[in-house]
Design a protein around this motif. Structure first.
Motif, PDB file in Angstrom:
ATOM      1  N   ILE A  84       0.811  -1.220   0.000  1.00  0.00           N
ATOM      2  CA  ILE A  84       0.000   0.000   0.000  1.00  0.00           C
ATOM      3  C   ILE A  84       0.849   1.277   0.000  1.00  0.00           C
ATOM      4  CG2 ILE A  84      -2.110  -0.992   0.935  1.00  0.00           C
ATOM      5  CD1 ILE A  84      -1.302  -0.048   3.693  1.00  0.00           C
ATOM      6  N   ILE A  85       2.032   1.194   0.592  1.00  0.00           N
ATOM      7  CA  ILE A  85       2.852   2.408   0.728  1.00  0.00           C
ATOM      8  C   ILE A  85       4.284   2.110   0.309  1.00  0.00           C
ATOM      9  CG2 ILE A  85       3.784   4.124   2.348  1.00  0.00           C
ATOM     10  CD1 ILE A  85       1.358   3.690   4.092  1.00  0.00           C
ATOM     11  N   GLU A  86       4.905   3.087  -0.308  1.00  0.00           N
ATOM     12  CA  GLU A  86       6.333   3.008  -0.562  1.00  0.00           C
ATOM     13  C   GLU A  86       6.946   4.334  -0.138  1.00  0.00           C
ATOM     14  OE1 GLU A  86       7.869   0.112  -1.912  1.00  0.00           O
ATOM     15  OE2 GLU A  86       9.534   1.212  -1.006  1.00  0.00           O
ATOM     16  N   VAL A  87       8.054   4.255   0.558  1.00  0.00           N
ATOM     17  CA  VAL A  87       8.775   5.475   0.928  1.00  0.00           C
ATOM     18  C   VAL A  87      10.073   5.494   0.134  1.00  0.00           C
ATOM     19  CG1 VAL A  87       9.816   6.786   2.808  1.00  0.00           C
ATOM     20  CG2 VAL A  87       7.787   5.411   3.225  1.00  0.00           C
ATOM     21  N   MET A  88      10.308   6.608  -0.546  1.00  0.00           N
ATOM     22  CA  MET A  88      11.474   6.690  -1.433  1.00  0.00           C
ATOM     23  C   MET A  88      12.328   7.892  -1.054  1.00  0.00           C
ATOM     24  SD  MET A  88       9.102   6.277  -4.752  1.00  0.00           S
ATOM     25  CE  MET A  88       7.759   7.051  -3.898  1.00  0.00           C
ATOM     26  N   ASP A  89      13.611   7.737  -1.221  1.00  0.00           N
ATOM     27  CA  ASP A  89      14.508   8.875  -1.046  1.00  0.00           C
ATOM     28  C   ASP A  89      14.641   9.602  -2.370  1.00  0.00           C
ATOM     29  OD1 ASP A  89      15.199   9.019   1.560  1.00  0.00           O
ATOM     30  OD2 ASP A  89      16.991   7.778   1.416  1.00  0.00           O
ATOM     31  N   LEU A  90      14.491  10.906  -2.336  1.00  0.00           N
ATOM     32  CA  LEU A  90      14.815  11.712  -3.516  1.00  0.00           C
ATOM     33  C   LEU A  90      16.269  12.163  -3.444  1.00  0.00           C
ATOM     34  CD1 LEU A  90      11.619  13.906  -3.847  1.00  0.00           C
ATOM     35  CD2 LEU A  90      12.142  11.734  -4.918  1.00  0.00           C
ATOM     36  N   ALA A  91      16.746  12.223  -2.236  1.00  0.00           N
ATOM     37  CA  ALA A  91      18.158  12.527  -2.000  1.00  0.00           C
ATOM     38  C   ALA A  91      18.452  12.124  -0.566  1.00  0.00           C
ATOM     39  CB  ALA A  91      18.434  14.010  -2.190  1.00  0.00           C
ATOM     40  N   SER A  92      19.647  11.670  -0.303  1.00  0.00           N
ATOM     41  CA  SER A  92      20.021  11.418   1.094  1.00  0.00           C
ATOM     42  C   SER A  92      21.540  11.422   1.231  1.00  0.00           C
ATOM     43  CB  SER A  92      19.421  10.106   1.605  1.00  0.00           C
ATOM     44  OG  SER A  92      19.889   9.010   0.897  1.00  0.00           O
ATOM     45  N   ASP A  93      21.964  11.908   2.348  1.00  0.00           N
ATOM     46  CA  ASP A  93      23.398  11.998   2.662  1.00  0.00           C
ATOM     47  C   ASP A  93      23.609  11.506   4.088  1.00  0.00           C
ATOM     48  OD1 ASP A  93      24.336  13.005   0.303  1.00  0.00           O
ATOM     49  OD2 ASP A  93      23.939  15.090   0.855  1.00  0.00           O
ATOM     50  N   MET A  94      24.860  11.558   4.491  1.00  0.00           N
ATOM     51  CA  MET A  94      25.189  11.061   5.819  1.00  0.00           C
ATOM     52  C   MET A  94      26.282  11.941   6.413  1.00  0.00           C
ATOM     53  SD  MET A  94      25.979   7.093   6.304  1.00  0.00           S
ATOM     54  CE  MET A  94      27.735   7.256   6.278  1.00  0.00           C
ATOM     55  N   GLN A  95      26.229  12.178   7.681  1.00  0.00           N
ATOM     56  CA  GLN A  95      27.289  12.934   8.339  1.00  0.00           C
ATOM     57  C   GLN A  95      27.376  12.520   9.806  1.00  0.00           C
ATOM     58  OE1 GLN A  95      24.957  15.455   6.548  1.00  0.00           O
ATOM     59  NE2 GLN A  95      23.510  14.511   7.959  1.00  0.00           N
TER      60      GLN A  95
ATOM     61  N   ASN B  58      15.088   6.554 -11.509  1.00  0.00           N
ATOM     62  CA  ASN B  58      13.901   7.328 -11.856  1.00  0.00           C
ATOM     63  C   ASN B  58      12.684   6.705 -11.187  1.00  0.00           C
ATOM     64  OD1 ASN B  58      15.183   9.168 -13.604  1.00  0.00           O
ATOM     65  ND2 ASN B  58      15.268   7.565 -15.175  1.00  0.00           N
ATOM     66  N   TYR B  59      11.972   7.542 -10.444  1.00  0.00           N
ATOM     67  CA  TYR B  59      10.751   7.058  -9.810  1.00  0.00           C
ATOM     68  C   TYR B  59       9.562   7.437 -10.674  1.00  0.00           C
ATOM     69  CZ  TYR B  59      13.589   6.761  -5.546  1.00  0.00           C
ATOM     70  OH  TYR B  59      14.558   6.457  -4.624  1.00  0.00           O
TER      71      TYR B  59
ATOM     72  N   TYR C 100      14.293   1.081   0.527  1.00  0.00           N
ATOM     73  CA  TYR C 100      14.974   1.097   1.826  1.00  0.00           C
ATOM     74  C   TYR C 100      14.018   1.147   3.001  1.00  0.00           C
ATOM     75  CZ  TYR C 100      14.291   6.010   3.169  1.00  0.00           C
ATOM     76  OH  TYR C 100      13.752   7.192   3.585  1.00  0.00           O
ATOM     77  N   PHE C 101      12.753   1.338   2.740  1.00  0.00           N
ATOM     78  CA  PHE C 101      11.805   1.448   3.847  1.00  0.00           C
ATOM     79  C   PHE C 101      11.085   0.106   3.987  1.00  0.00           C
ATOM     80  CE2 PHE C 101       8.862   3.868   6.531  1.00  0.00           C
ATOM     81  CZ  PHE C 101       9.741   4.787   7.075  1.00  0.00           C
ATOM     82  N   HIS C 102      11.795  -0.833   4.589  1.00  0.00           N
ATOM     83  CA  HIS C 102      11.353  -2.220   4.512  1.00  0.00           C
ATOM     84  C   HIS C 102      10.145  -2.541   5.377  1.00  0.00           C
ATOM     85  CE1 HIS C 102      15.467  -3.698   2.826  1.00  0.00           C
ATOM     86  NE2 HIS C 102      14.849  -2.849   2.046  1.00  0.00           N
ATOM     87  N   ILE C 103       9.786  -1.624   6.234  1.00  0.00           N
ATOM     88  CA  ILE C 103       8.647  -1.907   7.102  1.00  0.00           C
ATOM     89  C   ILE C 103       7.380  -2.128   6.272  1.00  0.00           C
ATOM     90  CG2 ILE C 103       7.887   0.484   7.528  1.00  0.00           C
ATOM     91  CD1 ILE C 103       8.354  -2.117  10.267  1.00  0.00           C
ATOM     92  N   TRP C 104       7.362  -1.570   5.064  1.00  0.00           N
ATOM     93  CA  TRP C 104       6.200  -1.750   4.176  1.00  0.00           C
ATOM     94  C   TRP C 104       6.438  -2.848   3.144  1.00  0.00           C
ATOM     95  CZ3 TRP C 104       1.721  -0.184   5.699  1.00  0.00           C
ATOM     96  CH2 TRP C 104       1.618   0.935   6.524  1.00  0.00           C
ATOM     97  N   HIS C 105       7.449  -3.684   3.382  1.00  0.00           N
ATOM     98  CA  HIS C 105       7.728  -4.784   2.446  1.00  0.00           C
ATOM     99  C   HIS C 105       7.528  -6.105   3.182  1.00  0.00           C
ATOM    100  CE1 HIS C 105       9.844  -2.722  -1.038  1.00  0.00           C
ATOM    101  NE2 HIS C 105       9.529  -1.739  -0.210  1.00  0.00           N
ATOM    102  N   ALA C 106       6.514  -6.818   2.789  1.00  0.00           N
ATOM    103  CA  ALA C 106       6.226  -8.087   3.477  1.00  0.00           C
ATOM    104  C   ALA C 106       7.368  -9.081   3.308  1.00  0.00           C
ATOM    105  CB  ALA C 106       4.929  -8.690   2.935  1.00  0.00           C
ATOM    106  N   GLU C 107       8.148  -8.933   2.228  1.00  0.00           N
ATOM    107  CA  GLU C 107       9.225  -9.910   1.982  1.00  0.00           C
ATOM    108  C   GLU C 107      10.477  -9.599   2.806  1.00  0.00           C
ATOM    109  OE1 GLU C 107       8.425  -7.480  -0.027  1.00  0.00           O
ATOM    110  OE2 GLU C 107      10.241  -6.523  -0.789  1.00  0.00           O
TER     111      GLU C 107
END
Lengths: 496, 632
Positions: free
Chosen positions: A254-265, A308-309, A370-377
């Motif tokens: 039902i839901i997918e969460v996608m990153d449009l950009a992400s970094d780390m520090q 591309n999303y 990357y938002f696996h909480i919405w992935h049953a697999e």
């Protein structure tokens, strides 16, 4: 392990306890199967200091449930109730103490309208490895964009008593992304979103005083989100994620969460500076879910190439990588190592969490994203850091989602969120991971009347984290700081 | 008169405050107790107001909550500040499911507040003061009623006020000064927890009462009351996770917990002021006849009644009532009622137009009626999601009827999440159970159904559906008229919801050609978007429409328009277009090309597709109805 008790012994026990006000198990019909119970505690491995494993029968037509717990070393406990087993907590603790390292054999009988049925006993292994004081988690309805009442809560594992640490009724916003230093609640990072957005950080270096930070800077992508404390307590690794949600019109998801950009520090707590690594910054890759190794010299994270999303969403494979980090100078290494190559596997590996003894790395694997909480697999995987080999944690996994896990301070227990109960509401499960990597069957957070409790709770346990002691959060002070809108601005140091 | 009749007559007289006939004196007018009469008048007016003018407000209240008969629900509710009043309010609100039960309950609530306010005040009043001040007490009711015109004013506030005032009445009965004062202090703590800060009314009234006592301790106790009132929220703040502001102004008096209309505090304040004034009046007028008593009484009554009327008229929300009415009719699938209501008075609000469009589609009449209502944009057909707790509910019903189970579930789930007082909605739970069942998620459906089984009005439905959810035979669900249809019509391709409704709907219609509701929506969308190429392409593909003897009116108009755009003349048009439509089209083109004045053009062709298409005018800006259009 699973010994079929003599019917006569069980019957005698039942008669004996019936004298203490319990119903007598009369002329039971023998069922040569283990009972279908909720939660499924059959064959699980539990810590010696866990709350009573009360359970109910799966069938709604059961009138009384009766259980006799017999220790493999010594002791016995008889529990009976109409809705659940109603185990006496004191007797339970004594029984576990007597039998640590051994097992319990559980003989269950249930009274149906047509009479009693007695089932084949099942076993419960008692690990001598104790579990931490409690867990903290966010309780939230697993919704789409809007959210209602939510908060960060703490449950003491020895008796499942829950208390609210902070709730959004206090300031109208969203709280999440809480993190402690290897379970030490004196070191806490808590992210708040909404009109009063802030990151609250407290640590003993400031005499435990909590401060509200503005983590968004000109030089970084946005607010600091997913945190992980450095073992020294001097640093916190954060990712910054510019996310979007997609809502499936068809299909099971039902839901997918996608990153449009992400970094780390990495945030230097002592100097109030975000240490930005050029190699981990930019549009060429999305980095997320950072975690320090127990020695503090390696930073694990997940990374994927932008796609591309939504057309290429299902080719969004995150790999598990690491980069060296020097805690003395606060500098990053120059080489990025790949531990799990998502693109090669055509899978997505995220949420690396190393055990604090440095033996294992636990992560989740799903088909994409990357938002696996919405992935049953999505399943838990365990990497042996000595050999570099990974394997799915079959003993703990289920056909539904497993995600967001955390190690206990002694590295022998994992808590993770699983949706195996109904496919939508995440519940906390615990599994034992032995020194040799053997994984025990996972068990659900015990409750006094689990059926009533979990049926009535329409909230997900989000990001469960172990804590070694009660979290010393003054929620009135936190409320005041959040509402005041006074923020300490984080600085930035680049090219480290 | 027989003895029996006299008894009955005396009982009736007594009820209206008159002395029984046997002892009636010539001063009976002076003895008239106005309270029963005023209470009856008030309750009748309130009951009629809610029953006739606000019936869908009542249903709306009921749909925004889910009262459950369970200990868990009880404790979860009452353990919040003001929880007892909230619990009683929610209990009563479930009966709003039945319009006149709701109207009666609202009338009782107003009557209760009025009566208890008098009971709290009347101590110490005598003679004409006892007859005059009940009339003045209608003034606070004015503000409560104004407050009640807002659909977000929660019944808990009437209950909180009534309980607080009743407590004043009871505590005043205690003769011993010290005991009464201690009981008042303790009661305030209990009441504050049970009904919330409206219990401040009690403390104010008790403080005034104590000040009227003659002993030397009266000032000390009155100050103690005020100090307690001011500090109790501070103490409570240490114990509960609510902002201090809420602990002073209440949590469950208004659906938006962080907002509150001032009227309840005006009402509460007026009760205190009237208490003060009435007792001052008693002090200075005791034993004296009021001059022009009848003029004063009837004049005051008339002024207050006019004030109430003006206040209620000003704050009455007919537009919201209409929106709620359409939404309720959609919920109950009253498609014919929707169309006839729209025919009588065409609503302008897009939320109403969405409902009318759905009714047209459900009745297969979209092609004949679409532009008889103001079509502003695609959102009036297939709304996008907005974070709101009411509009996505209607939109959810549209998507459910369209067969888009995931989207319906999302809209309804989000609507429920947006309910500002954190309540759950039985209506939402019901639909979520349906969507989960249609998606094959039986465990989740059962989870929702179990909650609904604990309600009063949804339990039967939940029990029936639970049997279906527990049926191990998959055919039971597949062959069910509702779930079977949803399962067969499920969106087969996996794509994200996007603002490009045409693309989504086109995809769906391609894979699910038998869904004629979706087909109508697709054609309507093309017409509303003025995309005639897509309209013609979709029309040609639709076997259902092509197989029909008669092409619906607006489709004919669009097809004729499209043909003339490409061929200059209507000759050779391959569709079965009525001569009447072709003639009308000819006339429109002629008039339009001759630059007929806009007013004339509008009068003649306002409800034609050609006018919509050529002028680009949004009929939403017009106030015409079907009838006026028909006349023109």
């Amino acid at each position: 392990m699973r010994v079929l008790h003599s019917h006569n012994i069980f019957f005698a026990c039942a008669l004996l306890f019936s004298a203490c006000g319990m119903e007598q198990v009369k002329n039971p019909q023998m069922v040569y199967d283990q009972p279908e119970i909720y939660p499924d505690y059959r064959g699980v491995t539990i810590p010696v200091n866990i709350a009573p494993l009360d359970f109910t029968m799966q069938s709604d037509s059961v009138l009384t449930i009766d259980a006799v717990f017999t220790g493999s070393v010594s002791g016995e406990l008889h529990a009976q109730g109409r809705q659940s087993t109603c185990i006496d907590p004191n007797e339970w603790q004594k029984l576990l103490q007597k039998n640590q390292g051994g097992s319990l054999f559980v003989q269950v009988a249930a009274r149906f309208p047509e009479g009693w049925r007695s089932y084949t006993p099942f076993g419960i292994d008692i690990s001598p490895d104790s579990i931490d004081y409690g867990i903290t988690y966010r309780l939230i309805e697993p919704g789409y964009e809007a959210y209602t009442k939510m908060g960060i809560y703490e449950t003491r594992l020895s008796d499942s008593r829950e208390r609210a640490l902070i709730e959004n009724t206090q300031f109208r916003g969203c709280v999440n992304c809480h993190s402690y230093l290897q379970g030490d609640p004196r070191y806490m990072s808590l992210h708040v979103r909404g009109d009063h957005g802030a990151t609250l950080i407290s640590h003993p270096g400031e005499n435990g005083e909590m401060k509200a930070y503005n983590t968004k800077t000109q030089e970084t992508l946005g607010f600091c989100v997913y945190p992980y404390w450095h073992p020294s307590g001097r640093y916190i690794a954060y990712s910054t994620n510019n996310t979007r949600q997609g809502f499936h019109v068809g299909g099971h998801k039902i839901i997918e969460v996608m990153d449009l950009a992400s970094d780390m520090q990495v945030y230097d707590v002592a100097n109030n500076q975000l240490l930005v690594c050029e190699a981990l910054k930019g549009d060429s890759a999305f980095e997320t879910f950072p975690a320090f190794s127990p020695d503090g010299r390696t930073l694990y994270f997940s990374v994927a190439r932008p796609k591309n999303y939504p057309t290429e969403l299902k080719e969004m494979y995150y790999s598990l990588c690491s980069i060296a980090f020097d805690p003395d100078s606060g500098t990053y290494g120059t080489r990025i190592d790949t531990l799990v190559n998502g693109e090669a596997l055509r899978k997505s590996a995220v949420y690396a969490r190393p055990s604090y003894d440095g033996r294992f790395l636990c992560y989740t694997m799903a088909d994409y994203g990357y938002f696996h909480i919405w992935h049953a697999e999505s399943d838990l995987w365990l990497m042996d850091l000595q050999t570099g080999e990974s394997r799915p944690m079959t003993e703990a996994n289920s056909p539904d989602t497993e995600s967001v896990h955390s190690w206990s301070s002694n590295s022998r227990w994992l808590v993770f969120g699983s949706r195996r109960d109904d496919g939508q509401y995440t519940r906390p499960y615990f599994c034992h991971v032995a020194e040799d990597g053997t994984v025990g069957k996972a068990f659900m957070l015990p409750q006094r009347n689990p059926r009533q409790f979990y049926d009535g709770r329409f909230m997900s346990y989000n990001i469960p984290e172990f804590v070694t002691a009660p979290v010393p959060l003054d929620n009135k002070l936190a409320e005041k700081q959040i509402v005041s809108d006074q923020r300490v601005q984080m600085g930035v140091v680049r090219n480290r | 008169m027989t003895y029996k009749r006299r008894i009955i007559a005396n009982f009736v007289l007594k009820f209206f405050g008159r002395r029984p006939r046997d002892v009636e004196t010539k001063n009976s007018m002076k003895q008239l107790n106005p309270i029963p009469l005023l209470t009856c008048l008030l309750m009748s007016a309130v009951g009629l107001f809610y029953g006739l003018l606000y019936p869908y407000h009542l249903h709306y209240y009921e749909q925004m909550q889910m009262f459950q008969f369970s200990s868990q629900y009880f404790w979860e509710t009452v353990l919040v500040l003001g929880g007892v009043a909230d619990y009683v309010g929610r209990f009563l609100t479930q009966f709003f499911h039945i319009t006149w039960a709701g109207a009666t309950i609202m009338a009782l609530l107003y009557g209760m507040v009025y009566l208890t306010s008098w009971l709290a005040l009347q101590d110490g009043l005598t003679g004409q003061n006892k007859r005059f001040w009940p009339i003045v007490l209608l003034l606070p009711i004015r503000y409560l009623w104004i407050n009640g015109c807002d659909e977000n004013a929660m019944p808990a506030l009437w209950i909180a006020l009534a309980i607080s005032l009743l407590a004043v009445f009871a505590i005043k009965k205690i003769g011993n000064n010290t005991l009464r004062r201690i009981v008042a202090l303790l009661s305030f703590v209990v009441l504050y927890a049970a009904v919330g800060p409206l219990s401040f009314v009690m403390i104010a009234l008790m403080a005034l009462h104590e000040l009227r006592q003659g002993d030397s301790m009266r000032w000390g106790w009155a100050v103690a009351f005020v100090v307690i009132a001011l500090t109790l929220p501070q103490v409570a703040h240490r114990m509960v996770n609510w902002p201090l502001e809420n602990l002073y102004k209440g949590i469950h008096y208004f659906r938006f917990t962080q907002v509150q209309l001032p009227y309840i505090w005006v009402a509460a304040g007026l009760i205190v002021v009237i208490d003060l004034l009435s007792h001052l009046a008693e002090r200075y007028t005791k034993g004296r006849e009021m001059a022009n008593r009848i003029v004063l009484f009837s004049g005051t009554f008339a002024i207050i009644v006019v004030l109430i009327y003006l206040g209620v008229r000003q704050h009455y929300r007919p537009n919201n009532e209409v929106m709620m009415m359409y939404d309720d009719m959609v919920l109950n699938e009253r498609w014919d009622d929707i169309l006839s209501a729209a025919e009588k008075r065409t609503p302008k609000h897009p939320a109403c137009v969405q409902c009318i469009n759905l009714a047209m589609a459900m009745k297969g009449r979209m092609g004949d009626l679409l532009f008889r209502v103001p079509q502003s944009d695609a959102g009036a057909l297939l709304p996008e999601f907005t974070i709101n707790f009411s509009r996505p509910l209607t939109a959810g019903q549209i998507y459910l009827n369209l067969g888009w189970t995931n989207t319906a579930q999302r809209f309804v789930y989000e609507a429920q999440e947006s309910i500002p007082d954190y309540e759950k909605s039985a209506r939402c739970y019901k639909l979520l159970a349906q969507t989960h069942l249609a998606r094959g998620e039986r465990a989740l459906a059962r989870k929702y159904l179990k909650k609904l089984q604990k309600t009063l009005f949804y339990a039967d439905w939940a029990n029936e559906t639970m049997a279906l959810a527990n049926d191990p035979d998959p055919k039971a669900l597949a062959q069910h008229p509702f779930y079977g249809q949803l399962m067969r019509g499920a969106v087969k391709d996996d794509y994200f919801f996007s603002p490009d409704m045409m693309a989504m709907l086109g995809n769906y219609c391609t894979t699910t050609p038998h869904n004629h509701i979706a087909t109508q929506y697709l054609l309507a969308l093309a017409l509303v978007e003025r995309d005639l190429d897509t309209f013609v392409a979709c029309f040609n593909l639709d076997q259902y429409l092509n197989g029909k003897e008669r092409i619906p009116e607006y489709y004919q108009q669009a097809l004729a328009l499209e043909w003339t755009r490409k061929h200059q003349t209507l000759e050779g048009i391959p569709y079965n277009i009525d001569e009447r439509v072709l003639d009308a089209m000819d006339r429109f083109v002629t008039d339009y090309n001759n630059q007929m004045p806009r007013e004339q053009l509008e009068r003649k062709y306002f409800f034609t597709y050609w006018y919509y298409y050529m002028t680009g005018e949004k009929p939403a800006q017009k106030s015409q109805t079907y009838e006026s259009a028909a006349q023109s």
